[in-house]
Design an enzyme around this catalytic site. Structure first.
Site, PDB file in Angstrom:
ATOM      1  N   GLU A   1      63.638  65.160  28.810  1.00 18.70           N
ATOM      2  CA  GLU A   1      64.619  64.091  28.591  1.00 18.70           C
ATOM      3  C   GLU A   1      63.958  62.708  28.582  1.00 18.70           C
ATOM      4  OE1 GLU A   1      67.673  64.123  27.647  1.00 18.70           O
ATOM      5  OE2 GLU A   1      67.960  66.290  27.730  1.00 18.70           O
ATOM      6  N   GLY A   2      62.745  62.639  28.056  1.00 15.58           N
ATOM      7  CA  GLY A   2      61.994  61.391  28.031  1.00 15.58           C
ATOM      8  C   GLY A   2      61.119  61.280  29.263  1.00 15.58           C
TER       9      GLY A   2
END
Length: 590
Positions: A442-443
């Protein structure tokens, strides 16, 4: 390892006594009457029972067995399918979903507590409902009425699951490089062709259908991130009456062999002319995806918090029973051959660090979730705009800081157990392996730090930061003398963060390298200061109250301010060192 017990008392303390969440929900028409104090307590109680009794016992066995892939099919660990049915039949998949399509319509700040319990119980299992909830959120915000009616009820009920398909072998953080293509068809659908990797839950045996939300390019798409569209691609086609049709031409090419979260299937997905439907506007897929990202990134932060809570429970139970040497102040258990290790200063240091960071993280994540509720449901445009600004500012902090600390907490838990912490049977080594991914997906946390320092701080010329700073300054100004032991160091920490933020805005506007050089440490300083704000609010709620719970809360607050908040000083010094030390070595000399 000790059995997991949901920390319901602390969750209610944060929601009711610190954040006054039920009163805030009552002001929002969409939530009024949905989640009052009694309803919220009942929901938490039931979620605690299910996660503790049904899902937590599968944590180690799921890790030991893992997922199995053969001929394109994935089999999840024994017990996962029954656990999914129990979770789905209770309505938990759609707990925060749109009531118009079968969701329960609960606020995110309540849903955040449920997510924590589920992730503490079994982080690998929790990924399946988490990603389904994310897909539902995306469809609810951007899909056509026809797509919502066809897909949301089955997703909320848990009969179907949802997954997000972004990454390609050559395109991770830079999604503008994706190559997956979607060709328009005469009936308004599209044919989608391409490959995706790292797709959690892309194939599994829990549900009868899997709904893939896939980023791809149209034939006329401009280059880069502005040319990405979002498509719905079901595993099985859905007939007009809602029944399942034929298998869409998509397949799972393999699953990854991972360090942790082994009960979650991480798939390579191949799309070979699969039928797809556009979600939202053409070329606006990345912008649409960011609707979900604030929720998903907070959810990943909560995974770090949840792993830390599970580790803390196991470490405390062990430290109370493990006998080793005598306490430095003298014998504490004269009827036993040695004292329990909880009497030793270094063990207490680790346990209090775990406790302070976990309880601080719970308060902070709940605070961010409450801003999401206001951003979504507030009728006053100014209130909604302010909440949206705080969400934008705090989301990268929540994702990165909670997960960085989640790993630190789990390593402390492993260390408390000594050699037993390295052995599989005790569970701590699994938590270390499982939580590690939360800093990556998610980054990555480095990307989150760049987002905070670059886009949110320098990019807004400090305007978003001032929303948070002004709120904390107002709290400090209103604090009475009885709170001085907490409000005074909080004020000093905030003054430091104010000055550091102004310094970075000025430097970053003249040399973009300064942003990247400072970003990670800056996020850490921000995180510790934000926790100090929440710890001061928790101390204010506990002062003057009787009982062991409040006594422990105040003692832990004092530990945080004395032993953990001072970390900001070395981190701030690293920020102010600037980018020059990073570029003093020629790349050929690395």
């Amino acid at each position: 390892m000790a059995d997991y017990q949901a920390p319901l008392r602390d969750m209610r303390f944060v929601l009711e006594e610190v954040l006054a969440a039920p009163a805030q929900w009552a002001r929002l028409p969409a939530l009024a009457g949905v989640a009052d104090v009694d309803t919220a307590a009942a929901v938490l109680e039931e979620a605690g029972k299910l996660t503790s009794a049904t899902i937590a016992p599968l944590n180690r066995s799921g890790d030991e067995e893992g997922c199995h892939w053969q001929d394109g099919a994935v089999r999840t660990p024994a017990g996962f399918a029954a656990a999914w049915r129990a979770w789905a039949e209770g309505g938990w998949v759609g707990v925060c979903g749109d009531p118009a399509y079968g969701g329960m319509g609960m606020p995110k700040a309540l849903g955040a507590q449920i997510e924590e319990m589920l992730n503490s119980a079994n982080l690998a299992f929790a990924l399946y409902p988490m990603l389904t909830a994310g897909a539902c959120l995306e469809l609810s915000a951007h899909a056509s009425a026809e797509l919502k009616a066809r897909y949301l009820p089955k997703l909320y009920s848990g009969e179907w699951a949802g997954v997000m398909c972004l990454t390609e072998p050559h395109a991770g953080t830079d999604l503008g490089l994706i190559r997956t293509r979607a060709e328009p068809q005469l009936d308004g659908s599209y044919q989608l062709t391409g490959n995706k990797i790292f797709i959690t839950g892309g194939e599994q045996d829990l549900t009868e259908n899997i709904i893939h939300l896939v980023l791809a390019r149209l034939p006329d798409a401009p280059a880069g991130s502005r040319g990405i569209s979002l498509f719905l691609v079901p595993k099985f086609l859905v007939n007009a009456d809602g029944s399942l049709g034929g298998h869409n031409p998509l397949s799972c090419g393999s699953i990854e062999h991972k360090m942790g979260i082994k009960g979650a299937s991480t798939c390579v997905m191949n799309y070979d002319g699969a039928s797809a439907w556009l979600v939202g506007e053409p070329h606006k897929g990345l912008a649409a995806m960011f609707t979900m990202m604030n929720y998903e990134r907070l959810a990943v932060g909560i995974q770090g918090l949840a792993a830390g809570e599970r580790s803390y429970q196991g470490a405390v139970a062990y430290a109370r029973e493990r006998l080793q040497s005598r306490a430095p102040q003298g014998t504490q258990a004269p009827d036993r051959i040695a004292d329990p290790i909880i009497v030793h200063p270094d063990v207490r240091r680790m346990l209090l660090t775990m406790k302070a960071l976990t309880e601080g993280g719970r308060a902070f994540s709940s605070y961010v979730a409450l801003q999401l509720d206001a951003a979504k449901f507030a009728e006053d445009p100014l209130e909604r705009q302010r909440a949206e600004g705080l969400v934008a500012l705090l989301t990268p902090v929540a994702k990165a800081f909670l997960t960085d600390l989640g790993l630190e907490i789990c390593v402390h838990g492993q260390q408390v157990l000594g050699g037993h912490g390295y052995i599989r049977e005790w569970g701590q080594e699994q938590l270390v392996r499982d939580v590690r991914i939360t800093q990556i997906y998610e980054g990555t946390n480095g990307i989150q730090a760049l987002d905070l320092a670059g886009r949110k701080l320098v990019g807004s010329d400090g305007a978003l930061y001032r929303l948070f700073s002004d709120e904390v300054h107002a709290f400090i100004a209103a604090a009475g003398p009885e709170l001085a032991e907490f409000s005074t160091p909080l004020a000093q920490a905030l003054d430091n963060l104010d000055a550091l933020s102004a310094w970075l805005v000025e430097r970053g506007q003249h040399d973009p390298r300064e942003i990247g050089a400072a970003s990670v440490e800056y996020l850490q300083v921000f995180g510790y200061t934000a926790y100090a704000y929440l710890w001061a609010r928790m101390a204010a709620a506990a002062l003057g109250r009787e009982g062991d719970f409040y006594t422990a809360k105040l003692a832990t607050a004092r530990f945080y301010f004395a032993r953990l908040l001072p970390r900001i000083h070395s981190l701030s010094a690293a920020v102010r060192a600037g980018s020059a030390p990073l570029y003093g070595l020629d790349e050929a000399l690395f």
